[in-house]
Design an enzyme around this catalytic site. Structure first.
Site, PDB file in Angstrom:
ATOM      1  N   GLU A   1       0.863  -1.184   0.000  1.00 44.54           N
ATOM      2  CA  GLU A   1       0.000   0.000   0.000  1.00 44.54           C
ATOM      3  C   GLU A   1       0.893   1.226   0.000  1.00 44.54           C
ATOM      4  O   GLU A   1       1.943   1.247   0.647  1.00 44.54           O
ATOM      5  CB  GLU A   1      -0.915   0.025   1.227  1.00 44.54           C
ATOM      6  CG  GLU A   1      -1.805   1.275   1.268  1.00 44.54           C
ATOM      7  CD  GLU A   1      -2.820   1.259   2.400  1.00 44.54           C
ATOM      8  OE1 GLU A   1      -3.676   2.155   2.438  1.00 44.54           O
ATOM      9  OE2 GLU A   1      -2.764   0.342   3.240  1.00 44.54           O
TER      10      GLU A   1
ATOM     11  N   CYS B   1      -6.492   1.370   2.832  1.00 45.02           N
ATOM     12  CA  CYS B   1      -7.392   2.528   2.888  1.00 45.02           C
ATOM     13  C   CYS B   1      -7.411   3.320   1.595  1.00 45.02           C
ATOM     14  O   CYS B   1      -8.357   4.063   1.343  1.00 45.02           O
ATOM     15  CB  CYS B   1      -6.994   3.417   4.056  1.00 45.02           C
ATOM     16  SG  CYS B   1      -7.386   2.719   5.676  1.00 45.02           S
TER      17      CYS B   1
ATOM     18  N   ASN C   1     -12.523  -3.167   1.313  1.00 45.67           N
ATOM     19  CA  ASN C   1     -11.450  -3.200   2.306  1.00 45.67           C
ATOM     20  C   ASN C   1     -11.940  -2.607   3.618  1.00 45.67           C
ATOM     21  O   ASN C   1     -12.285  -1.425   3.674  1.00 45.67           O
ATOM     22  CB  ASN C   1     -10.245  -2.396   1.808  1.00 45.67           C
ATOM     23  CG  ASN C   1      -9.194  -2.212   2.881  1.00 45.67           C
ATOM     24  OD1 ASN C   1      -8.447  -3.134   3.194  1.00 45.67           O
ATOM     25  ND2 ASN C   1      -9.129  -1.020   3.472  1.00 45.67           N
ATOM     26  N   GLU C   2     -12.032  -3.420   4.651  1.00 45.73           N
ATOM     27  CA  GLU C   2     -12.306  -2.957   6.016  1.00 45.73           C
ATOM     28  C   GLU C   2     -13.591  -2.139   6.139  1.00 45.73           C
ATOM     29  O   GLU C   2     -13.649  -1.178   6.901  1.00 45.73           O
ATOM     30  CB  GLU C   2     -11.128  -2.142   6.551  1.00 45.73           C
ATOM     31  CG  GLU C   2      -9.885  -2.958   6.766  1.00 45.73           C
ATOM     32  CD  GLU C   2      -8.785  -2.183   7.461  1.00 45.73           C
ATOM     33  OE1 GLU C   2      -9.022  -1.032   7.861  1.00 45.73           O
ATOM     34  OE2 GLU C   2      -7.686  -2.737   7.615  1.00 45.73           O
TER      35      GLU C   2
END
Length: 825
Positions: A52, A246, A377-378
Site C-alpha cells: 500500500e 485505505c 477493504n475494512e
C-alpha cells in the site's frame, strides 16, 4: 489499515510486558512428530506481501523516480504544507505554476512557466537525490519555448553546495509545442544530498513539465528501486496484494474527469495506466500526493517479476478507515462493476480485446494470469457493503467464473461488525474472506489457536493485514508463534500477508513496518527476518505433531478503578469498592472535592451538585483513576448519568500501569453498541447493542473474583467472563511441515521466553533420517530493533546432530527451523 478507536486512544499509555533478557535456565519440553500422518496441504501462495502507498512506499520509495513533485501538481488541498513548488527552489528568473490551455494534457494540467534566463532546482526525497558514483541516471523533461531560435537548457546533477556530481547535460528546446527531451548522467561522485538543476538560457519564456530523473539500474529494468524490490523478491512471495488498504475505498468514487481533477478520488485503476505523463495525480489518504507512476500495469509487472500471484483490491463503494459512508448511486455502482470487469480483461484478455490491447500497447502482450480479485477493504457497514459486494460478485462470476472473489470481515478481529460480515459471507457461500488486525504481542501469543475452530467447510481465510504493535524482536517472536498456528490451519487460512510492507523513515504514517528505507539504504525489520524465514521454508503439507506446554500458576485480575468518557459529558456518583469479604476499600460520594482522583489531563472534570462531572463533549478518553493498583477480588460500583454527547460511559477497571486495563464501554461507537474488552489479552469478552439514554441514572457494578468478572446494570447481570490471560501466553510454539521436493521434515519452533527450551524430539521408531540437519536460527534480545546501521537479528545457519529421537535445546528468544532429511525406507 484498521484503526480501532479504543486502541488508538490508549496506545501511548499502554505497556506490553515481555520476558526479561539475561542468563537463561533450561525448561523441558517434548515434541512428538508422526511423519506418516499427513495434515493440511499448504498452497504455494500461502504467504505473500501487501503493498500500500503508505509511509511514502511508492513515490520516494519503490517507484524509482528521484524527482519529487515532478509535474508541479502538489496542492494545499492535499496537504496544508504543500504548494505547487514543494521540493523545488528557484535558480533565477521568474517562476509561475499555471493551469491554462497550454497544459501538457487534461490529466497533467499544471506546468511551470519560467521567465528566462532562469530555472529550478529539485531536492528529491529525504535529504536529497541519492547519486552513486559509477551509476547512470536518465533525465527527461517535457518542454516548450516561445523563442523561434530555441532555448538552451542546462541540466546539472550537483551536490548540496552546487558542485557537479556528473558532467552537465546541454539540451536545446525548440518550438512552442510540447516535446520530450532526454539525456543521461554518468555519476563521477556519490552524494545522498544531490540536487537536480534545470536552467534555461537566453530570453523569453520556457515551459516545463514532467521533470524526471531515474536510475538506470532498476529492478529487472521495470522502473522500481532495486534494493527495495530485491528485498521483497527475497521473500519469495506467493502473492502481491495491492494497491491497499485505505487507498482503495476512501475519497470520492467518481470517475476522473477534467473538471474534477482536484477531487479526492479513491484509487481507481484506469487513472493509473497508459503513458505516465497522461496519468492522473491524486490525493493520498495518508496525507501526501501520489503520482501514479507506480500504477496497475507496474503492479502486475512486479508480481510477475517476483513470481507471485497478483491480487488487486477494488472499491465496493462503501468507505472504510473511519469514514463509514455508503454510496447510493446505482449508475455509479454499475460503472465500478464494469471497471472491475474491464480490469480482469486488462490483466487476462487477449491482445486484440479492448483492454487487453491497452496492456499490449504498454509492452505486455501476454496475459498476467489474474486469478483473484478482492472487493472492498475494512468496511464497517456490514449490510451496506455486502449488498454491493453481492452485485460485484454476480457480475464477475457471470463473465469470469474462474476468478476467486474475495470479501472481507471489516477492520477488527472480533465484534458485532466482524460477526455480521462473517455470517453474511458464510450464508452466501463466499469463497474467501479477508481478515485484518493489529494487536499486542500478547494477543498473538495467546491466539495461536484462533483458526483451530473455524468451519472447515466455510469460506477460506485471507489474512490480508496483520502485525504486532511494534518492531522489536519480541513482536517478531509473537508473530512467528502465531504463524505456526496459521500453517497448522492451512486448510482454512489460504493466504497471509504482514502489513505494512514499506516505510520511508522520514515519512512515517504507520508503524510497525516490515522494510524500512531512506533515499540511499534499506533494511529489514526483525519481523522481516521472521517473515522471510517462514516464506522461504513453507513446505507442501503439515505433518502431525504435538508438544508439551509451559507450566504456569494463575494470578488474579489486579488493579485500581477509573472513570472516563468518549465525546460525551457524564456525571458519576457514589463510587464504592469493597473486598470479597465485604470490607470497604474505597468510597467517594463527592460531597467534598475530588482529591482521591488522578487525571490524564484531558477533559473538564469537576464536582457539581455532589457528582463528579466531565463536561467536555469533545474529549476522548479523559481518564481519571483512584484506588490501589494491587486490589484483587473486589466489587466496584458507581452511579452513572449521561448528560449530553454522542456516546455513553467508559468504566475502566484493573488499572495498574503494567498492561491494558479492562474497559466497560457502554453506548460506544456513536451509542450503537456496548462491549467489555482489554486486559492483557486485548480481547472483546462481550458485545451487544445496549445503548445509553441521556438523563437516566444507571447503577453499574463490576465484580472481580480471581480471573472471573461479572458486570451488572441496575442489578441485572449484563455479562460475565473468565479471562485466562492471567497465565503468561504460551511462549513455546511449533509446527512441522514436509518439503516433498527435498524429502525434508521442517521442524519449526518458536521459543519466546528468557529460558532455553530443552526439547526431546521424537520422530517415531520407524522413521529413518540422516544424522545431520540444517538449523536456521533467529535469536536476539526482546528489545532488539534492526536499523540502517545495525541488524542484531539476522538468520544464522549451523549443522546439528539428529536421529529419530534426539534432544535439542532451542535458545532463549529464538525462532529455529530444523530441516531434517528423511531416508528412503
Amino acid at each position: 489499515m484498521s484503526r480501532v478507536v479504543m486502541a488508538a486512544a490508549l496506545a501511548a499509555s499502554l505497556l506490553v510486558a515481555v520476558p526479561a533478557s539475561g542468563t537463561a535456565a533450561d525448561t523441558d519440553y517434548t515434541l512428538s512428530v508422526d511423519p506418516s500422518a499427513k495434515g493440511a496441504t499448504i498452497d504455494d501462495s500461502m504467504y505473500g506481501v501487501f503493498f500500500e502507498d503508505i509511509n511514502r512506499a511508492a513515490d520516494g520509495g519503490l517507484y524509482a523516480e528521484l524527482v519529487q513533485n515532478r509535474s508541479f501538481e502538489y496542492d494545499p488541498a492535499d496537504n496544508a504544507s504543500y504548494t505547487p513548488l514543494t521540493a523545488w527552489a528557484p535558480a533565477g528568473g521568474t517562476l509561475d505554476v499555471v493551469d491554462d490551455d497550454g497544459r501538457l494534457n487534461e490529466r497533467n494540467r499544471r506546468y511551470l512557466r519560467v521567465g528566462l534566463p532562469g530555472g529550478v532546482i529539485n531536492s528529491g526525497y529525504n535529504t536529497g537525490v541519492n547519486v552513486e558514483r559509477g551509476e547512470r541516471y536518465d533525465f527527461s523533461v517535457w518542454a516548450r519555448t516561445d523563442q523561434a531560435a530555441g532555448t538552451p537548457l542546462h541540466v546539472g546533477l550537483t551536490d548540496e553546495a552546487g558542485a557537479d556530481l556528473a558532467a552537465p547535460l546541454k539540451l536545446q528546446v525548440t518550438g512552442d509545442g510540447w516535446k520530450k527531451y532526454t539525456g543521461t548522467f554518468d555519476a563521477r561522485q556519490s552524494s545522498t544530498n544531490g540536487r537536480l538543476l534545470v536552467n534555461g538560457g537566453g530570453t523569453g519564456t520556457l515551459r516545463l513539465d514532467m521533470v524526471s530523473l531515474f536510475p538506470r539500474d532498476t529492478f529487472k529494468g521495470h522502473g522500481l528501486r532495486s534494493d527495495l524490490a530485491r528485498k521483497i523478491a527475497a521473500l519469495e512471495p506467493g502473492f502481491v496484494r495491492f494497491p491497499g488498504g485505505c487507498l482503495v475505498n476512501t475519497g470520492s468514487h467518481e470517475a476522473y474527469e477534467a473538471p474534477n481533477w482536484e477531487r479526492r478520488r479513491s484509487f481507481q485503476w484506469k487513472d493509473t495506466i497508459g503513458p505516465v505523463e497522461e496519468r492522473a495525480t491524486n490525493w493520498n489518504f495518508w496525507g501526501y500526493n501520489q503520482s501514479y507512476g507506480l500504477g496497475y500495469y507496474e503492479y502486475f509487472q512486479f508480481s510477475e517479476d517476483v513470481g507471485a500471484m497478483p491480487l488487486p483490491v477494488v472499491p465496493a463503494l462503501v468507505t472504510g478507515c473511519g469514514q463509514n459512508r455508503a454510496t447510493d448511486d446505482p449508475a455509479l455502482l454499475q460503472r465500478h462493476i464494469q471497471d472491475t470487469l474491464d480490469l480482469i480483461e486488462f490483466a487476462n484478455g487477449p491482445a486484440d480485446s479492448t483492454w487487453g490491447r491497452k496492456r499490449a500497447e504498454m509492452g505486455h502482450p501476454k496475459p498476467f494470469k489474474l486469478t483473484h480479485v478482492a472487493v472492498g477493504n475494512e468496511e464497517n457497514l456490514a449490510d451496506e457493503f455486502f449488498a454491493r459486494f453481492t452485485q460485484f460478485r454476480a457480475a464477475i462470476e457471470a463473465k469470469y467464473p474462474d476468478i476467486t472473489i474475495v470479501s472481507n470481515s471489516g477492520p477488527d478481529d472480533t465484534g458485532a461488525n466482524f460477526d455480521r460480515l462473517w455470517q453474511l459471507n458464510r450464508d452466501a457461500g463466499v469463497d474467501m474472506v479477508d481478515e485484518h488486525y493489529y494487536n499486542s504481542p500478547s494477543w498473538f501469543l495467546e491466539n495461536n489457536d484462533r483458526y483451530d475452530s473455524y468451519d472447515r467447510n466455510g469460506p477460506k481465510v485471507f489474512l490480508g493485514e496483520y502485525a504486532s504493535q511494534d518492531n522489536r524482536f519480541f513482536n517478531a517472536l509473537s508473530e512467528a508463534a502465531f504463524m505456526t498456528g496459521l500453517e497448522r490451519n492451512a486448510d482454512v487460512v489460504k493466504l497471509a500477508s504482514y502489513a505494512p510492507l514499506l516505510s520511508n523513515e522520514d515519512y512515517v504514517q504507520w508503524r510497525p513496518d516490515m522494510i524500512w528505507f531512506n533515499n540511499h539504504a534499506s533494511w529489514g525489520s526483525t519481523s522481516y527476518e521472521v517473515q522471510k524465514l517462514f516464506m522461504t521454508n513453507v513446505g507442501d503439507h503439515v505433518v502431525k505433531s504435538t508438544a508439551s506446554g509451559t507450566a504456569w500458576s494463575p494470578t488474579p485480575i489486579t488493579g485500581a478503578i477509573g472513570l472516563s468518557s468518549w465525546a460525551t459529558s457524564v456525571a458519576y456518583d457514589d463510587v464504592k469498592v469493597t473486598a470479597a469479604d465485604g470490607r470497604e476499600l474505597f468510597s467517594d460520594d463527592f460531597s467534598g472535592d475530588a482529591g482521591n482522583w488522578t487525571g490524564n489531563g484531558a477533559g473538564n472534570w469537576g464536582v457539581v451538585d455532589g457528582a463528579y462531572v466531565q463536561s467536555d463533549v469533545a474529549a476522548t478518553n479523559p481518564l481519571v483513576t483512584a484506588g490501589d493498583p494491587t486490589w484483587n477480588n473486589f466489587t466496584f460500583s458507581v452511579k452513572a448519568t449521561k448528560k449530553s454527547g454522542s456516546e455513553g460511559f467508559l468504566i475502566p477497571f484493573a488499572v495498574n500501569g503494567t498492561g491494558n486495563p479492562f474497559w466497560w464501554n457502554l453506548g460506544g461507537w456513536n451509542n450503537t453498541r456496548s462491549a467489555v474488552d482489554g486486559g492483557n489479552s486485548s480481547r472483546v469478552f462481550h458485545a451487544d447493542n445496549t445503548t445509553i439514554e441521556t438523563g437516566r441514572t444507571y447503577d453499574l457494578r463490576v465484580e472481580v473474583r480471581d480471573r472471573h468478572v461479572k458486570l451488572f446494570i441496575d442489578g441485572t447481570l449484563w455479562a460475565e467472563f473468565t479471562d485466562e490471560s492471567g497465565k503468561n501466553p504460551e511462549p513455546f510454539r511449533q509446527v512441522v511441515t514436509r518439503d516433498q521436493a527435498t524429502g525434508e521434515l521442517i521442524v519449526k519452533v518458536v521459543n519466546a521466553q528468557a529460558d532455553a527450551a530443552r526439547t526431546k524430539i521424537d520422530l517415531g521408531r520407524t522413521t529413518r533420517v540422516k544424522s545431520t540437519a540444517r538449523a536456521t536460527v533467529l535469536q536476539g534480545r526482546p528489545d532488539d530493533v534492526n536499523s540502517e546501521f545495525t541488524q542484531p537479528v539476522r538468520a544464522t545457519e549451523t549443522q546439528v546432530k539428529v536421529s529419530n529421537s534426539f534432544t535439542h535445546t532451542f535458545p532463549p528468544h529464538s525462532v529455529t527451523f530444523l530441516r531434517i532429511k528423511e531416508r528412503q525406507r
